[in-house]
Design a protein around this motif. Structure first.
Motif, PDB file in Angstrom:
ATOM      1  N   ASN A   1       0.882  -1.297   0.120  1.00  0.00           N
ATOM      2  CA  ASN A   1      -0.212   0.133  -0.136  1.00  0.00           C
ATOM      3  C   ASN A   1       0.865   1.249   0.097  1.00  0.00           C
TER       4      ASN A   1
ATOM      5  N   ASN B   1      -3.932  -4.939  -3.830  1.00  0.00           N
ATOM      6  CA  ASN B   1      -4.439  -3.674  -3.132  1.00  0.00           C
ATOM      7  C   ASN B   1      -5.012  -2.473  -4.040  1.00  0.00           C
ATOM      8  N   THR B   2      -5.840  -2.848  -4.812  1.00  0.00           N
ATOM      9  CA  THR B   2      -6.599  -1.874  -5.666  1.00  0.00           C
ATOM     10  C   THR B   2      -7.624  -1.333  -4.890  1.00  0.00           C
TER      11      THR B   2
ATOM     12  N   ARG C   1      -5.654   3.172  -8.573  1.00  0.00           N
ATOM     13  CA  ARG C   1      -4.904   2.013  -8.249  1.00  0.00           C
ATOM     14  C   ARG C   1      -5.382   0.867  -9.343  1.00  0.00           C
TER      15      ARG C   1
ATOM     16  N   SER D   1      -4.140   2.024 -12.834  1.00  0.00           N
ATOM     17  CA  SER D   1      -3.004   1.793 -13.108  1.00  0.00           C
ATOM     18  C   SER D   1      -2.445   0.474 -13.365  1.00  0.00           C
ATOM     19  N   LEU D   2      -3.099  -0.525 -12.586  1.00  0.00           N
ATOM     20  CA  LEU D   2      -2.878  -1.979 -12.776  1.00  0.00           C
ATOM     21  C   LEU D   2      -3.206  -2.402 -14.031  1.00  0.00           C
TER      22      LEU D   2
ATOM     23  N   SER E   1      -8.438   1.927  -4.690  1.00  0.00           N
ATOM     24  CA  SER E   1      -9.194   3.013  -5.255  1.00  0.00           C
ATOM     25  C   SER E   1      -9.275   3.031  -7.071  1.00  0.00           C
TER      26      SER E   1
ATOM     27  N   PRO F   1       3.061   4.105  -4.925  1.00  0.00           N
ATOM     28  CA  PRO F   1       2.498   4.476  -6.256  1.00  0.00           C
ATOM     29  C   PRO F   1       3.138   3.865  -7.325  1.00  0.00           C
ATOM     30  N   GLN F   2       2.873   2.655  -7.773  1.00  0.00           N
ATOM     31  CA  GLN F   2       3.237   2.180  -8.909  1.00  0.00           C
ATOM     32  C   GLN F   2       4.608   1.532  -9.052  1.00  0.00           C
TER      33      GLN F   2
END
Length: 159
Positions: free
Chosen positions: A55, A83-84, A89, A92-93, A86, A58-59
């Protein structure tokens, strides 16, 4: 790792290629396990990656994983707790996995309720694959509250 269609003899661990994520040379790569398997009668191996995303990083962790996977020529299974929690997130994934040519597994609607979430977040757990058939033969989220706070994901993929 076992696959009912191949039997245990067709899938064997590649000597000397089981490794931890420190091979990615990224300080955020802990919580990931990379395993590489030879597949009988196949030129390319299968890379299986189990992820427990960190967590509030970021990335960086996903970029480290992507750097390793981008060099792998064979099939890939990438699964775990990303841990997506949001939409950002999750976006991004999905962007990173699409860039690697990975497909997301969609679980049946009756099973989706068993995917781990944080309050009203998107699911935290995901499974992506490449080079293992166009669609999974089956996909399930196994509701076993005694195993962990996350339920196991079961997916049958083909070659």
């Amino acid at each position: 790792l076992w696959c009912a269609d191949w039997g245990e003899s067709k899938l064997r661990k590649t000597p000397g290629t089981t490794y931890q994520a420190q091979r990615t040379d990224c300080k955020y790569a802990q919580g990931c396990h990379f395993l590489e398997f030879e597949i009988a009668d196949r030129a390319n191996s299968l890379m299986v990656v189990s992820v427990h995303a960190i967590n509030f990083v970021p990335q960086a962790q996903m970029r480290a994983i992507a750097a390793t996977l981008s060099q792998h020529q064979g099939g890939i299974v990438l699964a775990g707790d990303f841990n997506t929690w949001s939409k950002g997130r999750l976006r991004s994934l999905l962007q990173i996995t699409e860039g690697l040519g990975l497909r997301p597994v969609t679980f049946p609607s009756k099973d989706r309720q068993h995917l781990k979430r944080f309050l009203l977040s998107p699911p935290l757990d995901h499974l992506f694959y490449r080079g293992l058939g166009h669609i999974p033969r089956s996909a399930r989220v196994i509701d076993t509250p005694s195993s962990s706070d996350h339920n196991p994901l079961f997916v049958a993929l083909g070659l």
